[in-house]
Design a protein around this motif. Structure first.
Motif, short mmCIF file in Angstrom:
data_model
loop_
_atom_site.label_atom_id
_atom_site.label_comp_id
_atom_site.label_asym_id
_atom_site.label_seq_id
_atom_site.Cartn_x
_atom_site.Cartn_y
_atom_site.Cartn_z
N HIS A 1 0.85 -1.18 0.00
CA HIS A 1 0.00 0.00 0.00
C HIS A 1 0.89 1.24 0.00
O HIS A 1 1.96 1.25 0.61
CB HIS A 1 -0.91 0.03 1.23
N LEU A 2 0.43 2.28 -0.68
CA LEU A 2 1.15 3.55 -0.72
C LEU A 2 0.40 4.59 0.09
O LEU A 2 -0.82 4.73 -0.03
CB LEU A 2 1.29 4.04 -2.17
N VAL A 3 1.14 5.31 0.93
CA VAL A 3 0.59 6.42 1.70
C VAL A 3 1.54 7.59 1.52
O VAL A 3 2.76 7.42 1.65
CB VAL A 3 0.47 6.08 3.20
N SER A 4 1.02 8.78 1.23
CA SER A 4 1.90 9.90 0.92
C SER A 4 1.47 11.17 1.65
O SER A 4 0.33 11.31 2.08
CB SER A 4 1.93 10.17 -0.59
N ASP A 5 2.44 12.09 1.78
CA ASP A 5 2.13 13.45 2.16
C ASP A 5 2.76 14.35 1.10
O ASP A 5 3.00 13.89 -0.03
CB ASP A 5 2.60 13.77 3.58
N SER A 6 3.03 15.60 1.41
CA SER A 6 3.54 16.51 0.40
C SER A 6 4.99 16.25 0.02
O SER A 6 5.47 16.77 -0.98
CB SER A 6 3.40 17.96 0.89
N VAL B 1 5.22 6.45 1.74
CA VAL B 1 5.50 5.23 2.45
C VAL B 1 4.94 4.07 1.63
O VAL B 1 3.77 4.07 1.27
CB VAL B 1 4.85 5.20 3.85
N ALA B 2 5.80 3.11 1.30
CA ALA B 2 5.39 1.88 0.62
C ALA B 2 5.42 0.78 1.66
O ALA B 2 6.49 0.34 2.07
CB ALA B 2 6.33 1.58 -0.54
N GLN B 3 4.24 0.34 2.09
CA GLN B 3 4.15 -0.58 3.22
C GLN B 3 3.50 -1.90 2.84
O GLN B 3 2.42 -1.93 2.26
CB GLN B 3 3.34 0.06 4.36
N GLY B 4 4.21 -2.98 3.14
CA GLY B 4 3.67 -4.32 3.02
C GLY B 4 3.48 -4.92 4.38
O GLY B 4 3.67 -4.25 5.41
N PHE C 1 0.66 -3.38 9.94
CA PHE C 1 -0.76 -3.35 9.60
C PHE C 1 -1.19 -2.06 8.92
O PHE C 1 -2.00 -2.09 8.00
CB PHE C 1 -1.59 -3.58 10.86
N SER C 2 -0.73 -0.91 9.37
CA SER C 2 -1.06 0.35 8.71
C SER C 2 0.02 1.36 9.02
O SER C 2 0.80 1.20 9.97
CB SER C 2 -2.44 0.87 9.14
N SER C 3 0.07 2.42 8.20
CA SER C 3 1.14 3.41 8.35
C SER C 3 0.62 4.77 7.95
O SER C 3 -0.41 4.92 7.29
CB SER C 3 2.36 3.02 7.50
N ALA C 4 1.36 5.80 8.36
CA ALA C 4 1.05 7.19 8.00
C ALA C 4 2.35 7.97 8.01
O ALA C 4 3.34 7.55 8.61
CB ALA C 4 0.05 7.80 8.99
N ILE C 5 2.33 9.13 7.33
CA ILE C 5 3.53 9.95 7.28
C ILE C 5 3.15 11.41 7.35
O ILE C 5 2.11 11.84 6.84
CB ILE C 5 4.35 9.66 5.99
N GLY D 1 5.63 15.04 7.25
CA GLY D 1 6.95 15.67 7.31
C GLY D 1 8.06 14.65 7.35
O GLY D 1 8.18 13.80 6.45
N ASP D 2 8.86 14.69 8.41
CA ASP D 2 10.03 13.81 8.49
C ASP D 2 9.78 12.61 9.40
O ASP D 2 10.74 11.96 9.83
CB ASP D 2 11.26 14.57 8.95
N ARG D 3 8.51 12.29 9.72
CA ARG D 3 8.23 11.15 10.59
C ARG D 3 7.18 10.22 9.99
O ARG D 3 6.26 10.65 9.28
CB ARG D 3 7.76 11.64 11.97
N VAL D 4 7.37 8.94 10.32
CA VAL D 4 6.47 7.88 9.86
C VAL D 4 5.92 7.16 11.09
O VAL D 4 6.67 6.87 12.03
CB VAL D 4 7.23 6.86 8.98
N ALA D 5 4.63 6.89 11.08
CA ALA D 5 4.02 6.08 12.14
C ALA D 5 3.59 4.75 11.55
O ALA D 5 3.12 4.69 10.41
CB ALA D 5 2.82 6.81 12.75
N VAL D 6 3.75 3.69 12.32
CA VAL D 6 3.35 2.36 11.86
C VAL D 6 2.75 1.59 13.03
O VAL D 6 3.22 1.71 14.17
CB VAL D 6 4.55 1.59 11.25
N ILE D 7 1.68 0.85 12.75
CA ILE D 7 1.10 -0.06 13.73
C ILE D 7 1.56 -1.46 13.38
O ILE D 7 1.43 -1.90 12.22
CB ILE D 7 -0.43 0.05 13.77
N GLU D 8 2.11 -2.17 14.37
CA GLU D 8 2.73 -3.46 14.11
C GLU D 8 2.50 -4.41 15.29
O GLU D 8 2.09 -3.99 16.38
CB GLU D 8 4.23 -3.27 13.88
#
Length: 382
Positions: free
Chosen positions: A123-128, A132-135, A173-177, A179-186
C-alpha cells in the motif's frame, strides 16, 4: 514488454469548483483493482488493473495517457498534486511488489524508476514530501525522485546490521507519514499486543533508522489491529475498534498520540469491532474523514481531533466549494464542514452497487467514487 502511450501535450489542470452542481449524473466508470480510493492528479483520474495504468479525462472518461506492462500491477496512486504531480505504478516480479515507475501525471511520460526487495502486497501512503510503501513485513520511504529514505521491518542481508531498531518478526498493519516522521502499527514477535512505532522518514547522521517512540497500544491481539487514520506535525490519530474482554471492555474510539507516540486523549465513536479492510482515510484539508463501518468520523486535519461523526453514511468523503460531500444510501449528503449539519442531498443512481464501502473524492465539479474494484465518475447534469 512495456507500452507507454504518453499524451502529446500536458492535460490542463482542473480548477477547483466554485459551486456544487444541483444535480449529478453517472458519467463513466472503469475497473480499478489496483487502487483503494480514487487516485486523482491535478488533471486526471487514474485507474489501474491487470498490468494497465490509465489516466482518464475526469469529465468524459476518455483516455489521456496509458502505461502497460506484462507484469501484474500491485498498486498505483497519484501523489504530490500541486507540485511534481506524479503517478506511481508498482509491479510484481520475483522479488515481490518491486518494480516502481514514476509517471508524469499530465502526460504519462516516465520520470523515474526503482527496484528493491518488497512484499507481495503493498500500500502507498503519501504526504507533500514522501511516500511510504508498506507491506505486511517491511516498509520503505521514497522521495519524489524515488530514492529510498529508510527501510524498516524485514531487511534481507543488511549491509549494516545495527541500522534497525531491535524488534524482530514484526507484522505491519497500517502506516502514516507527516513531514520527516512515519508512524506504523505493528505486532512483533511474542509481544502481547499491537504496537505504535514512530520513525524518522530518513536515515540519521549515523545512517541509522531513528525511532522517536514506541509503545504497546493493546494488552492482547484478540481484537482487530488499530488503524492509523491521520498524522500531522503534532498528532497521530488512531481508530481503535475496542475490546469485548470481560475484564476491561472498551468501546470503539479515536485515540490521539503526539509525534513521539505518547498517548493523549480518547474520543468514543460509533464503529464496528473489525475495521473494514477497504476503509481508507481521505485527507482533504482542513479535514480527514474515516468510515468506521457505522459512521463517518470527521477529524480536524490540523489537530487530529474528531470534530463530529455522521452515522448512516457509506464511506469517507471530500470537499467541494468548502462544503463536505459524504456518500449516503440515497446519493451524496452535502454538509457544513465545520458543524456537520446537512445542507441538502444530491440523489444518485450508482451503477451496479451492491453494498460495501464507498470512497468519495472530488476533482473540479466531478465526484469520483471507488466501490470495490470499480471507479465511477458523476458529472454535472446538463
Amino acid at each position: 514488454h512495456t507500452e507507454s502511450d504518453a499524451a502529446e501535450k500536458a492535460a490542463p489542470t482542473v480548477p477547483a469548483a466554485t459551486a456544487i452542481p444541483d444535480r449529478l449524473v453517472a458519467g463513466w466508470h472503469a475497473r480499478s483493482s489496483a487502487t483503494r480510493i480514487p487516485a486523482l492528479g491535478d488533471a486526471v483520474v487514474v485507474t489501474g488493473d491487470g498490468g494497465d495504468v490509465v489516466a482518464h479525462d475526469p469529465f468524459t472518461g476518455h483516455e489521456v495517457w496509458s502505461y502497460r506492462r506484462d507484469l501484474a500491477l500491485c498498486t498505483t496512486d497519484a501523489v504530490w498534486p500541486g507540485s511534481s504531480d506524479s503517478v506511481l505504478a508498482v509491479y510484481r516480479n520475483s522479488r515481490g511488489c518491486s518494480e516502481v515507475t514514476a509517471l508524469d501525471g499530465k502526460t504519462g511520460r516516465r520520470t523515474a524508476a526503482r527496484s528493491s526487495d518488497a512484499d507481495n502486497t503493498l500500500h502507498l501512503v503519501s504526504d507533500s514530501g514522501y511516500v511510504v510503501a508498506q507491506g505486511p513485513t517491511r516498509l520503505e520511504t521514497w522521495g519524489s525522485n524515488l530514492v529510498r529514505g529508510i527501510e524498516y521491518g524485514r531487511v534481507d542481508a543488511p549491509v549494516n546490521p545495527d541500522v534497525q531498531p531491535g524488534r524482530a518478526n514484526c507484522r505491519l498493519f497500517s502506516s502514516a507519514i507527516s513531514g520527516d516522521r512515519v508512524a506504523v502499527i505493528e505486532h512483533c514477535g511474542e509481544e502481547p499486543g499491537y504496537r505504535l512505532t514512530v520513525l524518522g522518514a530518513l536515515l540519521n547522521s549515523e545512517e541509522k533508522v531513528t525511532e522517536y517512540g514506541s509503545s504497546l497500544l493493546t494488552i492482547d491481539t484478540l481484537q482487530a489491529p488499530p488503524v492509523l487514520v491521520a498524522m500531522n506535525s503534532s498528532t497521530i490519530s488512531i481508530y481503535d475498534a475496542g475490546s469485548t474482554n470481560p475484564g476491561s471492555p472498551t468501546p470503539p474510539r479515536i485515540r490521539l498520540f503526539n509525534q513521539d507516540g505518547v498517548p493523549g486523549s480518547t474520543h468514543d465513536v460509533k464503529g464496528e469491532r473489525t475495521p473494514r479492510a477497504d476503509s481508507v482515510p481521505i485527507d482533504d484539508d482542513p479535514v480527514v474523514t474515516y468510515w468506521t463501518g457505522q459512521a463517518t468520523v470527521v477529524l480536524d486535519a490540523g489537530t487530529g481531533r474528531p470534530k463530529y461523526q455522521v452515522p448512516g453514511t457509506l464511506g469517507p468523503g471530500a470537499l467541494m466549494d468548502r462544503q463536505l460531500l459524504l456518500p449516503s444510501p440515497s446519493g451524496i449528503s452535502v454538509r457544513d464542514v465545520e458543524t456537520g449539519r446537512e445542507i441538502r442531498t444530491i440523489a444518485l443512481t450508482r451503477t451496479d452497487f451492491r453494498g460495501g464501502t464507498v470512497s468519495l473524492r472530488v476533482i473540479g465539479q466531478v465526484v469520483v467514487e471507488q466501490r470495490g474494484d470499480m471507479i465511477e465518475a458523476f458529472v454535472p447534469a446538463p
